[in-house]
Design a protein around this motif. Structure first.
Motif: not given
Length: 271
Positions: A188-200
């Motif tokens: 899980v990688a999140s960037t404030p103001g830009w969103g969240t990305e999940m790679n599973i």
């Protein structure tokens, strides 16, 4: 002649399959309820239109649940494109009346067929992620992508929300447990103001886990005992003097090793 007996392992497998079926139906019901609420709250629909939309969602979902129950009994493997199309149908009611704009990136048509357990879990994972983004109320767009490298199902989910979700967020716990149960990995990688990305990444041929307490540490045995008693992570952490994150790590490890997918199954197995 005495009736044939069923082995403990077979009973466990049967109970695990039943629990997964119930979880799958519970997830579908959650999506239906979210879709109904989205229709009733939609500023684009008047009262009468909202009621009609909510009724339509409920009726269609009930039909789909009955169909799914019949199909689930016979499903062994699913083509990756068919599994992805079912996911699109599952999310249809929520997307029709909600505020999320969801983009679906189709998997390769020649991808390897998915074991039924992997296909069901992957759909549940994506549904839970979309519901998490919707509940947060910040995201307007979500991108869902499936791929297959021959050995693993690759799931990518990205939103444009506040970017304040991390892997330890309680809202992601059901997803973490599902991925852990299948011996998968999740980033899980999140960037404030830009969103969240999940790679599973989910193996298509996960090893059969087995319960073997011979090499458990004293701490793991204590955590197993506490889980069996119904204690939550915070209670366990306070009881044995470790952090809550340490308890979560050990519980996830125990889920993998016992072949259970959540705390309820683990507690039932231990009992």
């Amino acid at each position: 002649m005495p009736a044939p007996t069923t082995s403990t392992g077979s009973n466990r497998a049967l109970e695990a399959n039943r629990a997964r079926a119930l979880t799958e139906q519970a997830d579908r019901c959650s999506v239906m309820l979210e879709a109904i609420l989205a229709a009733l709250r939609s500023p684009r629909l008047g009262d009468r239109a909202a009621r009609q939309a909510a009724t339509e969602v409920a009726t269609n979902t009930l039909v789909e649940l009955r169909t799914w129950t019949i199909e689930h009994r016979a499903a062994v493997v699913e083509p990756v494109t068919g599994a992805f199309e079912r996911l699109r149908r599952d999310l249809g009611p929520l997307l029709r009346y909600g505020e999320l704009d969801v983009q679906f990136v189709e998997p390769p048509a020649n991808g390897r067929a998915l074991p039924g357990e992997v296909a069901h879990a992957a759909r549940a994972i994506v549904r839970n992620a979309v519901l998490t983004f919707a509940d947060a109320g910040q995201a307007r767009r979500v991108r869902i992508e499936w791929g297959c490298d021959g050995l693993n199902l690759l799931v990518g989910i990205r939103d444009d929300g506040a970017g304040d979700i991390d892997a330890h967020d309680d809202s992601l716990r059901p997803i973490v447990e599902q991925v852990s149960h299948l011996d998968g990995t999740m980033r899980v990688a999140s960037t404030p103001g830009w969103g969240t990305e999940m790679n599973i990444t989910i193996p298509l041929d996960p090893p059969e886990p087995a319960l073997d307490g011979s090499d458990l540490t004293d701490r793991e045995r204590e955590i197993m005992r506490q889980v069996a008693s119904g204690a939550r992570n915070r209670e366990i952490a306070d009881e044995i003097g470790v952090s809550e994150h340490t308890v979560k790590f050990h519980v996830s490890k125990l889920l993998r090793r016992t072949g259970t997918r959540n705390r309820a199954e683990l507690a039932a197995l231990l009992h």
